[in-house]
Design a protein around this motif. Structure first.
Motif, PDB file in Angstrom:
ATOM      1  N   ASN A  82      25.558  33.295  12.702  1.00 41.22           N
ATOM      2  CA  ASN A  82      26.464  34.300  13.261  1.00 41.22           C
ATOM      3  C   ASN A  82      27.172  33.683  14.455  1.00 41.22           C
ATOM      4  O   ASN A  82      26.612  33.574  15.530  1.00 41.22           O
ATOM      5  N   MET A  83      28.427  33.289  14.263  1.00 40.85           N
ATOM      6  CA  MET A  83      29.195  32.663  15.336  1.00 40.85           C
ATOM      7  C   MET A  83      30.121  33.673  16.026  1.00 40.85           C
ATOM      8  O   MET A  83      30.954  33.297  16.843  1.00 40.85           O
ATOM      9  N   SER A  84      29.947  34.955  15.704  1.00 40.42           N
ATOM     10  CA  SER A  84      30.773  35.980  16.348  1.00 40.42           C
ATOM     11  C   SER A  84      30.102  36.436  17.648  1.00 40.42           C
ATOM     12  O   SER A  84      28.981  36.042  17.952  1.00 40.42           O
ATOM     13  N   ALA A  85      30.795  37.283  18.373  1.00 38.08           N
ATOM     14  CA  ALA A  85      30.262  37.792  19.643  1.00 38.08           C
ATOM     15  C   ALA A  85      29.460  39.077  19.453  1.00 38.08           C
ATOM     16  O   ALA A  85      28.923  39.608  20.421  1.00 38.08           O
ATOM     17  N   LEU A  86      29.360  39.557  18.208  1.00 41.28           N
ATOM     18  CA  LEU A  86      28.653  40.805  17.913  1.00 41.28           C
ATOM     19  C   LEU A  86      27.612  40.584  16.833  1.00 41.28           C
ATOM     20  O   LEU A  86      27.749  39.678  16.013  1.00 41.28           O
ATOM     21  N   LEU A  91      21.546  42.117   6.333  1.00 37.34           N
ATOM     22  CA  LEU A  91      21.793  40.885   5.604  1.00 37.34           C
ATOM     23  C   LEU A  91      20.955  40.878   4.338  1.00 37.34           C
ATOM     24  O   LEU A  91      19.784  41.267   4.367  1.00 37.34           O
ATOM     25  N   SER A  92      21.541  40.431   3.257  1.00 38.27           N
ATOM     26  CA  SER A  92      20.821  40.302   2.004  1.00 38.27           C
ATOM     27  C   SER A  92      21.297  39.030   1.321  1.00 38.27           C
ATOM     28  O   SER A  92      22.489  38.876   1.067  1.00 38.27           O
ATOM     29  N   VAL A 111      18.991  42.495  11.109  1.00 39.66           N
ATOM     30  CA  VAL A 111      20.042  42.151  12.074  1.00 39.66           C
ATOM     31  C   VAL A 111      20.032  40.642  12.337  1.00 39.66           C
ATOM     32  O   VAL A 111      18.983  40.000  12.282  1.00 39.66           O
ATOM     33  N   LEU A 112      21.233  40.092  12.602  1.00 40.96           N
ATOM     34  CA  LEU A 112      21.373  38.706  13.024  1.00 40.96           C
ATOM     35  C   LEU A 112      22.238  38.732  14.280  1.00 40.96           C
ATOM     36  O   LEU A 112      23.402  39.121  14.249  1.00 40.96           O
ATOM     37  N   LEU A 113      21.638  38.355  15.393  1.00 46.87           N
ATOM     38  CA  LEU A 113      22.303  38.435  16.694  1.00 46.87           C
ATOM     39  C   LEU A 113      23.355  37.333  16.864  1.00 46.87           C
ATOM     40  O   LEU A 113      23.321  36.329  16.162  1.00 46.87           O
ATOM     41  N   PRO A 114      24.284  37.500  17.801  1.00 48.27           N
ATOM     42  CA  PRO A 114      25.294  36.466  18.047  1.00 48.27           C
ATOM     43  C   PRO A 114      24.654  35.123  18.392  1.00 48.27           C
ATOM     44  O   PRO A 114      23.708  35.056  19.172  1.00 48.27           O
ATOM     45  N   ARG A 131      23.825  29.263 -10.537  1.00 46.50           N
ATOM     46  CA  ARG A 131      23.073  29.489  -9.301  1.00 46.50           C
ATOM     47  C   ARG A 131      24.049  29.470  -8.131  1.00 46.50           C
ATOM     48  O   ARG A 131      24.474  28.420  -7.668  1.00 46.50           O
ATOM     49  N   ARG A 132      24.435  30.658  -7.704  1.00 49.49           N
ATOM     50  CA  ARG A 132      25.394  30.769  -6.603  1.00 49.49           C
ATOM     51  C   ARG A 132      24.850  31.782  -5.610  1.00 49.49           C
ATOM     52  O   ARG A 132      24.997  32.987  -5.796  1.00 49.49           O
ATOM     53  N   PRO A 133      24.225  31.311  -4.532  1.00 49.30           N
ATOM     54  CA  PRO A 133      23.704  32.245  -3.549  1.00 49.30           C
ATOM     55  C   PRO A 133      24.841  32.977  -2.839  1.00 49.30           C
ATOM     56  O   PRO A 133      25.877  32.386  -2.541  1.00 49.30           O
ATOM     57  N   VAL A 134      24.638  34.259  -2.597  1.00 47.30           N
ATOM     58  CA  VAL A 134      25.638  35.100  -1.955  1.00 47.30           C
ATOM     59  C   VAL A 134      24.967  35.876  -0.834  1.00 47.30           C
ATOM     60  O   VAL A 134      23.854  36.375  -0.996  1.00 47.30           O
ATOM     61  N   LEU A 135      25.654  35.976   0.306  1.00 50.36           N
ATOM     62  CA  LEU A 135      25.180  36.778   1.434  1.00 50.36           C
ATOM     63  C   LEU A 135      26.009  38.053   1.477  1.00 50.36           C
ATOM     64  O   LEU A 135      27.229  37.999   1.400  1.00 50.36           O
ATOM     65  N   THR A 136      25.354  39.192   1.578  1.00 49.86           N
ATOM     66  CA  THR A 136      26.066  40.440   1.858  1.00 49.86           C
ATOM     67  C   THR A 136      25.587  40.923   3.218  1.00 49.86           C
ATOM     68  O   THR A 136      24.423  40.738   3.582  1.00 49.86           O
ATOM     69  N   PHE A 137      26.503  41.535   3.987  1.00 49.05           N
ATOM     70  CA  PHE A 137      26.153  42.005   5.320  1.00 49.05           C
ATOM     71  C   PHE A 137      27.125  43.091   5.749  1.00 49.05           C
ATOM     72  O   PHE A 137      28.175  43.279   5.136  1.00 49.05           O
ATOM     73  N   ARG A 138      26.760  43.786   6.816  1.00 43.21           N
ATOM     74  CA  ARG A 138      27.611  44.826   7.398  1.00 43.21           C
ATOM     75  C   ARG A 138      28.001  44.355   8.791  1.00 43.21           C
ATOM     76  O   ARG A 138      27.149  43.968   9.587  1.00 43.21           O
TER      77      ARG A 138
END
Length: 171
Positions: A82-86, A91-92, A111-114, A131-138
């Protein structure tokens, strides 16, 4: 004769009004599309700051030519940063195994913190090109996103992200 001049003048005025209306409509469409793109870029800002990649943990970086190659089973690690500020939420990590096949969830996290990094092992029993890993998140605004290990980013529910260049061709 003056009636003809009045009629021609009225027709010319009506034609100019129609042309002005058409030009105003086109300008409105162009500005609306520009506003939509700006809003989409703003909405994608945090999601675009989530990095995802696959790391091969078995292949040695520096190996002498005389050394035999390791025979261990290949191990791959799915890395999320997570390279954002928020923070990002829900995460899945799962595998997209192709059409008509259910997704296989590998791991989930709340949760994944900044600035935080998250790693999980890719199961070796899933083989092949599918085989294609995918991340979903909010994101922090509540929008749901997906990002795969090739870098594609899109909103959940969309098959693939819409490039801004492609949407400009729709006009």
């Amino acid at each position: 004769m003056w009636d003809v001049v009045d009629a021609v003048g009225s027709a010319a005025g009506a034609l100019l009004a129609a042309i002005a209306g058409f030009v105003a409509y086109r300008l409105y469409k162009i500005e609306s599309e520009r506003d939509r793109r700006t809003e989409m870029q703003w909405a994608r800002q945090q999601a675009a700051s989530i990095g995802v990649w696959i790391r091969d943990d078995v292949a040695p970086l520096d190996r002498d030519e005389d050394e035999p190659e390791p025979v261990s089973e290949p191990e791959l690690t799915f890395v999320v940063t997570n390279m954002s500020a928020l923070p990002i939420y829900r995460l899945s990590v799962h595998f997209d195994l192709g059409q008509d096949i259910a997704l296989r969830v590998v791991t989930q996290r709340d949760v994944l913190l900044p600035g935080e990094r998250f790693e999980t092992q890719v199961p070796s029993e899933i083989e092949g090109a599918r085989r294609r890993p995918v991340l979903t998140f909010r994101d922090n605004a509540g929008a749901e996103w997906w990002r795969d290990s090739t870098g594609h980013l899109g909103r959940t529910g969309h098959e693939r992200p819409v490039d801004e260049d492609e949407s400009a061709d729709d006009e």
